[in-house]
Design a protein around this motif. Structure first.
Motif, PDB file in Angstrom:
ATOM      1  N   TYR A  30       0.825  -1.204   0.000  1.00 56.25           N
ATOM      2  CA  TYR A  30       0.000   0.000   0.000  1.00 56.25           C
ATOM      3  C   TYR A  30       0.864   1.260   0.000  1.00 56.25           C
ATOM      4  N   GLN A  31       1.966   1.198   0.732  1.00 56.31           N
ATOM      5  CA  GLN A  31       2.825   2.370   0.880  1.00 56.31           C
ATOM      6  C   GLN A  31       3.937   2.443  -0.157  1.00 56.31           C
ATOM      7  N   SER A  32       4.223   1.344  -0.857  1.00 55.90           N
ATOM      8  CA  SER A  32       5.439   1.336  -1.678  1.00 55.90           C
ATOM      9  C   SER A  32       5.232   0.992  -3.146  1.00 55.90           C
ATOM     10  N   TYR A  33       4.030   0.547  -3.547  1.00 58.98           N
ATOM     11  CA  TYR A  33       3.896   0.011  -4.907  1.00 58.98           C
ATOM     12  C   TYR A  33       4.093   1.060  -5.983  1.00 58.98           C
ATOM     13  N   ARG A  34       3.835   2.334  -5.672  1.00 60.44           N
ATOM     14  CA  ARG A  34       3.950   3.378  -6.690  1.00 60.44           C
ATOM     15  C   ARG A  34       5.387   3.571  -7.158  1.00 60.44           C
ATOM     16  N   ALA A  35       6.362   3.147  -6.352  1.00 55.98           N
ATOM     17  CA  ALA A  35       7.764   3.311  -6.753  1.00 55.98           C
ATOM     18  C   ALA A  35       8.107   2.471  -7.981  1.00 55.98           C
ATOM     19  N   LEU A  36       7.265   1.502  -8.306  1.00 51.89           N
ATOM     20  CA  LEU A  36       7.496   0.682  -9.500  1.00 51.89           C
ATOM     21  C   LEU A  36       7.134   1.429 -10.784  1.00 51.89           C
TER      22      LEU A  36
END
Length: 770
Positions: A352-358
């Protein structure tokens, strides 16, 4: 319009107002779905090119031919039996025919009509004029699978027209002469509209090549039928207009909008730079993460297997590889499959907190939670609500808030079968295994995975049946050009080799020999054309020797728990069955092993809403961030729901006997995070050394068929290979009743699971094990 096929409805609904159109003509719905296929198979799309490479055909040909076939997907609705399902829609439509019974679904009826009448009519009429018609000696056979694919648009193939269920049912049981003439007239009109070229079908190899990608085409067909039935895009048309005009002015523009709704926001993979940029909380990557950051990423579909101890950062290492695979243009997203809903919920919170970094900063990727209890997750519901808000005119004002939160496209979220189409999916592994089971819409799940990295955590956690299904999934995903990453702390070498070879079969590569595998641990294994193995160092802070004690009396279990609770420790007893867990919980409350408000029960049989609350409560009391005030004197009695992936930390662990790999997983919940002497999070571990207790009988060389009875009857029912349980105790005994990670990991696992080990347990246990 004089053509009789304008007198059949394809979609119908009760009139909601005097102005509403109560039905959509069948010919127009058929073109709506064909237009969606036309848009999905645009020749410049990468997926279309890959399909054509497998079929050895031109992308423009596939677009036109499969769109033509798709226009015939609802031939079964020309049946008076079907038309009678909603009578009296309009005087302009064919009337009901009481002599026709709707005893078969319209997908089967459609193929039945094609097989028994339409194909002969086309070959003797519209298609006979093609110059290469004479070369199509196997024409019927070449076209048949395409029509099975499109008529099977409800998620399963149609029944065989000549099969036992239909052999004695004549066509006129379902169709009138007018129906058959209408269907033929529409089919000929569609031929005239699309002008399909039959020449590529003359290749005898085409049928074999089609079999290899038929599931993907079937999935596209299901997807197209769903999208082509979206009334928000394709409004009902009941007034006749020429098919060509409808195709150009209505169907194609509507299909463009429908396809855009599948992925409403632009999504691009971010260039990979470093582990620390993906995960800012990582200041010093672990050896496994460093290897994932530096290993060469080939320009081809690939399989990676990561083996390392609990706490070595396998998830972050796997997502590092995922980012690099996506950056190389080999995937557009990732699906993370886990053994249970509890572990999926935990992973969802992490992603939820980290997937956007992909993805790039201007992307709006969807993150979905994929399991049966997801609607109980407030975080998931909020992510879907953001999607609904983004569709209104206030979207620009809300974009900043949306970009800072998890987001899930409402199109993806409205049906769990669409979950695999999300850019990032987190869920239970069964959502993907349904792609290789004879379940409805399995093909839809398969194409949802096609451009994803399949990341499977805790791959050791599945029984023989689940392992076989997982191997089938690896083979299918490899065949469609997908990449896979698998994680485990305790993977037997034979199982690792099965997974490698399942993937290699899908890539049409030679088998990899078990004898050539490395004995190193921790280990990263990569598979493209060849298998490459990369031994890695272990993270110093997770390397340890854990003392193990065997307990065979319930009174001794009670004494251990009381002593730990009285000294302010947090305690967990893992039972192997729900009934045993409930019995132990009742005993603990009855005999006051701990305060009642500090005693919890956690298993999989709770109602979903209660289970969600219990899971959150367990994480608060025993999770990474729990403090002494939350932890002291707490007792958790649980089943295997806490065995995998949940980030829990106990001071005392008592476990019912289980196979060695599962015991190692359970032991990994002891002193998982550094804490001071009171139990508060700290930079350095200051608690006294823990002991791992196993509730089990002695592994005597004279063990007989009653070895686990009666006290461990539940254990024998869950883990039926009794010999492996006996070998587990012997393996730990040979290590002087210690578990040393990572040095002894490979020896412990192979002492139980290797072929050689299977001959080392008492003969009396052979029958029970088999």
């Amino acid at each position: 319009m004089s053509e009789i096929y304008y007198r059949y409805w394809g979609k119908a609904r009760p009139a909601q107002s005097a102005e509403a159109r109560p039905y959509h003509l069948l010919c127009y719905h058929s073109l709506d779905v064909a237009a969606v296929i036309w848009q999905l198979l645009q020749p410049e799309r990468q997926y279309s090119k890959r399909l054509c490479d497998r079929l050895n055909v031109d992308p423009a040909w596939l677009q036109r031919w499969f769109s033509f076939c798709a226009a015939l997907h609802d031939l079964g609705k020309f049946s008076s039996a079907f038309q009678g399902l909603v009578p009296d829609l309009s005087e302009d439509l064919v009337g009901p025919d009481a002599t026709k019974a709707y005893a078969e679904r319209h997908d089967t009826l459609g193929f039945m009509l094609w097989d028994r009448q339409l194909k002969q009519a086309l070959w003797q009429g519209a298609w006979q004029s093609q110059q290469h018609w004479s070369r199509l000696k196997s024409g019927y056979r070449a076209v048949e699978p395409w029509l099975k694919i499109v008529t099977g648009h409800h998620g399963e193939p149609p029944k065989e027209s000549a099969g036992p269920e239909l052999r004695n049912k004549p066509l006129n049981l379902f169709y009138s002469d007018t129906d058959c003439a209408s269907a033929l007239g529409f089919t000929e009109a569609v031929c005239d509209l699309f002008q399909p070229d039959l020449l590529p079908l003359a290749d005898e190899q085409q049928v074999t090549q089609l079999n290899q990608v038929s599931w993907q085409l079937a999935g596209l067909m299901v997807l197209a039928d769903w999208s082509g039935s979206d009334q928000a895009v394709f409004t009902y048309h009941s007034e006749p207009m020429p098919l060509a005009e409808y195709w150009d002015k209505v169907a194609l523009p509507g299909a463009s909008e429908a396809v855009a709704r599948m992925k409403p926001e632009p999504v691009s993979s971010a260039p990979f730079r470093s582990v620390s940029e993906l995960f800012p909380f990582i200041k010093c990557p672990t050896p496994l993460q460093q290897q994932a950051e530096s290993v060469a990423i080939p320009d081809a579909p690939q399989l990676w297997i990561l083996e390392d101890v609990t706490g070595a950062g396998k998830t972050e290492a796997a997502l590092t590889l995922t980012s690099r695979i996506m950056s190389a243009g080999l995937a557009d997203g990732v699906y993370i499959g886990l053994p249970t809903m509890a572990t999926a919920n935990g992973m969802y919170q992490r992603m939820y907190q980290s997937y956007r970094a992909l993805f790039t900063e201007d992307s709006q990727p969807s993150l979905v939670l994929a399991h049966g209890g997801r609607e109980l997750s407030a975080a998931f519901r909020d992510s879907v609500q953001l999607s609904l808000q983004s569709a209104d005119q206030q979207y620009d004002k809300q974009r900043e808030d949306i970009s800072a939160s998890a987001y899930c496209s409402s199109w993806v979220a409205d049906n769990r079968k669409k979950s695999l189409f999300a850019d990032v999916g987190v869920g239970t592994i069964d959502q993907t295994l349904l792609a290789v089971l004879p379940a409805r819409h399995q093909s839809l799940r398969l194409i949802g995975l096609r451009d994803k990295v399949l990341l499977v955590d805790e791959v050791h956690a599945y029984d023989d049946y689940m392992q076989r299904l997982l191997c089938a999934l690896l083979e299918a995903h490899a065949a469609q050009g997908g990449s896979v990453i698998m994680l485990s702390a305790t993977l037997p070498q034979a199982m690792r080799n099965e997974y490698l070879n399942a993937y290699r079969r899908g890539r049409e590569l030679e088998p990899h020999l078990l004898e050539s595998q490395s004995q190193a641990y921790p280990l990263m294994t990569g598979c493209v054309g060849s298998v490459q193995e990369y031994p890695v160092a272990s993270r110093a802070c997770v390397s340890r020797t854990l003392a193990v004690t065997r307990i065979d009396e319930l009174s001794a279990v009670e004494q251990r728990i009381r002593e730990a609770i009285n000294s302010g420790q947090s305690v967990c007893w893992i039972r192997n069955t729900v009934d045993d867990a409930r019995e132990a919980y009742a005993l603990a409350l009855q005999q006051n092993w701990a305060d009642a408000d500090k005693t919890m029960l956690f298993h999989s049989r709770f109602a979903m809403c209660d289970r969600q609350w219990i899971e959150e409560n367990v994480l608060q009391r025993f999770g990474k961030d729990s403090a002494a005030a939350q932890r002291n004197g707490q007792l958790l009695i649980a089943t295997q729901v806490i065995e995998q992936s949940l980030d829990l930390d106990f001071d005392l662990m008592i476990s019912d006997l289980a196979p060695i790999d599962l015991l190692i997983q359970r032991a990994g919940r002891l002193h998982r995070h550094n804490r001071d002497a009171e139990g508060n999070p700290a930079a350095i571990e200051s608690r006294t050394e823990p002991t791992f207790c196993i509730y089990a009988p002695e592994a005597s060389d004279q063990a007989d068929t009653q070895w686990l009875l009666p006290h461990w009857r539940g254990t024998a029912a869950v883990y039926r290979h009794t010999g492996q349980l006996w070998l587990t105790l012997k393996a730990i005994e040979q290590q002087n009743w210690t578990i040393t990670m990572p040095e002894a990991a490979r020896d412990l696992i192979e002492s139980v699971y290797s072929d050689e080990a299977q001959n080392n347990y008492p003969e009396a246990l052979q029958d029970a094990s088999l």
